[in-house]
Design a protein around this motif. Structure first.
Motif, PDB file in Angstrom:
ATOM      1  N   GLU A  30       0.871  -0.855   0.430  1.00 11.55           N
ATOM      2  CA  GLU A  30       0.094   0.145   0.400  1.00 11.55           C
ATOM      3  C   GLU A  30       0.545   1.652   0.217  1.00 11.55           C
ATOM      4  N   GLN A  31       1.861   1.271   0.697  1.00 13.56           N
ATOM      5  CA  GLN A  31       2.796   2.330   0.667  1.00 13.56           C
ATOM      6  C   GLN A  31       4.029   2.895  -0.404  1.00 13.56           C
ATOM      7  N   LYS A  32       4.429   1.229  -1.053  1.00 12.04           N
ATOM      8  CA  LYS A  32       5.413   1.296  -2.410  1.00 12.04           C
ATOM      9  C   LYS A  32       5.088   0.818  -3.241  1.00 12.04           C
ATOM     10  N   HIS A  33       4.418   0.256  -3.771  1.00 16.09           N
ATOM     11  CA  HIS A  33       3.672  -0.420  -4.492  1.00 16.09           C
ATOM     12  C   HIS A  33       2.796   0.947  -5.187  1.00 16.09           C
ATOM     13  N   TYR A  34       3.256   0.717  -6.996  1.00 20.07           N
ATOM     14  CA  TYR A  34       2.376   1.422  -8.253  1.00 20.07           C
ATOM     15  C   TYR A  34       1.115   1.785  -7.688  1.00 20.07           C
ATOM     16  N   LEU A  35       0.344   0.339  -7.459  1.00 23.73           N
ATOM     17  CA  LEU A  35      -1.059   0.155  -7.684  1.00 23.73           C
ATOM     18  C   LEU A  35      -1.788   0.697  -6.141  1.00 23.73           C
ATOM     19  N   LYS A  36      -0.600   1.019  -4.915  1.00 24.88           N
ATOM     20  CA  LYS A  36      -1.090   1.304  -3.845  1.00 24.88           C
ATOM     21  C   LYS A  36      -2.297   0.287  -3.242  1.00 24.88           C
ATOM     22  N   SER A  37      -2.399  -0.363  -3.488  1.00 29.51           N
ATOM     23  CA  SER A  37      -3.217  -1.678  -2.862  1.00 29.51           C
ATOM     24  C   SER A  37      -2.681  -3.334  -3.299  1.00 29.51           C
ATOM     25  N   ALA A  38      -2.769  -3.346  -1.459  1.00 32.47           N
ATOM     26  CA  ALA A  38      -3.000  -4.843  -1.005  1.00 32.47           C
ATOM     27  C   ALA A  38      -3.940  -5.948  -1.239  1.00 32.47           C
ATOM     28  N   ARG A  39      -4.856  -5.373  -1.414  1.00 39.76           N
ATOM     29  CA  ARG A  39      -6.135  -6.435  -1.885  1.00 39.76           C
ATOM     30  C   ARG A  39      -5.571  -7.470  -3.168  1.00 39.76           C
ATOM     31  N   ILE A  40      -5.643  -8.444  -2.738  1.00 37.82           N
ATOM     32  CA  ILE A  40      -5.848  -9.852  -4.242  1.00 37.82           C
ATOM     33  C   ILE A  40      -7.078 -10.939  -3.672  1.00 37.82           C
ATOM     34  N   GLY A  41      -7.549 -11.365  -4.655  1.00 32.73           N
ATOM     35  CA  GLY A  41      -9.237 -12.029  -4.289  1.00 32.73           C
ATOM     36  C   GLY A  41      -8.246 -13.092  -4.838  1.00 32.73           C
ATOM     37  N   GLY A  42      -9.387 -13.970  -4.002  1.00 29.52           N
ATOM     38  CA  GLY A  42      -9.475 -15.454  -4.939  1.00 29.52           C
ATOM     39  C   GLY A  42      -7.897 -16.311  -4.729  1.00 29.52           C
ATOM     40  N   ARG A  43      -7.869 -17.352  -4.980  1.00 31.09           N
ATOM     41  CA  ARG A  43      -6.877 -18.427  -4.706  1.00 31.09           C
ATOM     42  C   ARG A  43      -4.903 -17.648  -4.695  1.00 31.09           C
ATOM     43  N   SER A  44      -4.371 -17.684  -3.972  1.00 33.43           N
ATOM     44  CA  SER A  44      -3.727 -16.833  -3.855  1.00 33.43           C
ATOM     45  C   SER A  44      -2.072 -17.044  -3.076  1.00 33.43           C
ATOM     46  N   LEU A  45      -1.018 -16.910  -3.290  1.00 33.63           N
ATOM     47  CA  LEU A  45       0.064 -16.948  -2.107  1.00 33.63           C
ATOM     48  C   LEU A  45       1.020 -16.266  -2.317  1.00 33.63           C
ATOM     49  N   ARG A  46       1.928 -15.687  -1.610  1.00 35.15           N
ATOM     50  CA  ARG A  46       2.608 -14.624  -1.101  1.00 35.15           C
ATOM     51  C   ARG A  46       4.012 -15.464  -0.345  1.00 35.15           C
ATOM     52  N   TYR A  47       5.665 -14.261  -0.922  1.00 38.50           N
ATOM     53  CA  TYR A  47       6.407 -14.841  -0.885  1.00 38.50           C
ATOM     54  C   TYR A  47       7.333 -13.369  -0.189  1.00 38.50           C
ATOM     55  N   VAL A  48       8.009 -14.083   0.060  1.00 36.53           N
ATOM     56  CA  VAL A  48       9.117 -12.500   1.191  1.00 36.53           C
ATOM     57  C   VAL A  48      10.411 -13.017   0.498  1.00 36.53           C
ATOM     58  N   ALA A  49      11.335 -12.653  -0.268  1.00 38.57           N
ATOM     59  CA  ALA A  49      12.615 -12.180  -0.602  1.00 38.57           C
ATOM     60  C   ALA A  49      13.651 -11.998   0.762  1.00 38.57           C
ATOM     61  N   GLU A  50      14.726 -13.022   1.114  1.00 38.53           N
ATOM     62  CA  GLU A  50      15.590 -12.542   2.538  1.00 38.53           C
ATOM     63  C   GLU A  50      16.572 -12.360   1.644  1.00 38.53           C
ATOM     64  N   PHE A  51      17.413 -11.449   2.853  1.00 41.84           N
ATOM     65  CA  PHE A  51      19.038 -11.481   2.259  1.00 41.84           C
ATOM     66  C   PHE A  51      19.139 -11.473   3.883  1.00 41.84           C
ATOM     67  N   GLY A  53      18.358 -12.484   6.143  1.00 39.48           N
ATOM     68  CA  GLY A  53      17.504 -12.242   7.681  1.00 39.48           C
ATOM     69  C   GLY A  53      16.556 -10.960   6.935  1.00 39.48           C
ATOM     70  N   GLN A  54      16.975 -10.160   6.688  1.00 42.73           N
ATOM     71  CA  GLN A  54      16.076  -8.452   5.837  1.00 42.73           C
ATOM     72  C   GLN A  54      15.241  -8.821   5.018  1.00 42.73           C
ATOM     73  N   TRP A  55      14.318  -8.410   4.495  1.00 39.57           N
ATOM     74  CA  TRP A  55      12.736  -8.359   3.582  1.00 39.57           C
ATOM     75  C   TRP A  55      13.311  -7.405   2.369  1.00 39.57           C
ATOM     76  N   ILE A  56      14.059  -8.344   1.288  1.00 38.86           N
ATOM     77  CA  ILE A  56      14.574  -7.278   0.738  1.00 38.86           C
ATOM     78  C   ILE A  56      13.673  -8.047  -0.986  1.00 38.86           C
ATOM     79  N   ALA A  57      12.531  -7.829  -0.947  1.00 35.30           N
ATOM     80  CA  ALA A  57      11.139  -8.302  -1.929  1.00 35.30           C
ATOM     81  C   ALA A  57      10.697  -8.739  -1.340  1.00 35.30           C
ATOM     82  N   ILE A  58       8.886  -8.326  -2.228  1.00 39.87           N
ATOM     83  CA  ILE A  58       7.773  -9.302  -1.849  1.00 39.87           C
ATOM     84  C   ILE A  58       7.187 -10.088  -2.917  1.00 39.87           C
TER      85      ILE A  58
END
Length: 228
Positions: A30-51, A53-58
């Motif tokens: 919501e803060q940093k993505h250009y769409l400014k929205s985290a709403r994802i409907g239906g079936r979904s999976l969310r991932y985090v990339a780390e280096f 132990g620090q988040w570097i991408a979602i």
């Protein structure tokens, strides 16, 4: 700097988001993505990339768009096949790098590649269905060029019609077509979507086996519950 970048890329890991991390994930979108929205409907999976132990991408994946002219032509399937097999197609609905692109120039393709390597297995476990094809939309009007998608083997197949999904009217025109990128996860997956039933028999057997395994697991858990 190049050697350091290679070292960092080699240490990057991609994992599924934990339930307690969902609020942080959504806030970043919501803060940093250009769409400014985290709403994802239906079936979904969310991932985090780390280096370290620090988040570097979602990054997230969700159900495919119902109708895309360029996609249907690229796959070569019929309308009936699309209805029956659209569940094998998944959309890369959000992708956000949290680090400096200039510092680690290949980070985007590295994270995407690691996500794609595990996507089908994770989707199978979560939704009892493998993934054969991944789609993503790139807004070239904002200066995005789809570089990391091209580096990961995606193909630009054409512009969308410039409509977005709306909860009120289902589709509304935003007059800003996006470039559609497609990639089959394995050689032959594109053909499996377009050809006869035999091409997908293995995927269906795997889906049925996953459902049976899930039922057995639930049965074992209930047997092990203590009496009231």
């Amino acid at each position: 700097m190049e050697d350091k970048s290679k070292f960092v890329l080699g240490e990057v890991i991609v994992r599924l988001l934990e339930p307690h991390e969902r609020e942080r994930f959504d806030e970043l979108l919501e803060q940093k993505h250009y769409l400014k929205s985290a709403r994802i409907g239906g079936r979904s999976l969310r991932y985090v990339a780390e280096f370290n132990g620090q988040w570097i991408a979602i990054i997230s994946f969700s159900g495919a768009a119902p109708n895309l002219k360029s996609r249907e032509q690229w796959i070569g399937w019929s309308a009936q096949q699309r209805v029956r097999r659209l569940g094998f197609v998944v959309n890369n609905s959000r992708y956000l790098l949290l680090t400096d692109r200039q510092r680690y120039p290949n980070l985007g393709s590295k994270v995407l590649s690691l996500s794609l390597k595990r996507l089908s297995k994770d989707w199978q476990q979560a939704w009892a269905q493998p993934v054969l094809l991944v789609e993503s939309f790139v807004d070239e009007h904002l200066g995005y060029e789809g570089t990391c998608y091209k580096a990961c083997g995606f193909e630009a197949v054409g512009l969308t019609a410039g409509y977005g999904r709306s909860s009120r009217d289902y589709y509304t025109s935003h007059e800003r077509p996006k470039q559609l990128y497609l990639r089959a996860l394995k050689p032959g997956d594109r053909g499996r979507l377009a050809h006869g039933r035999r091409q997908l028999s293995g995927a269906r057997r795997l889906r049925r086996q996953t459902r049976r395994d899930g039922r057995r697991l639930l049965q074992r858990r209930f047997r092990n519950l203590p009496p009231d």
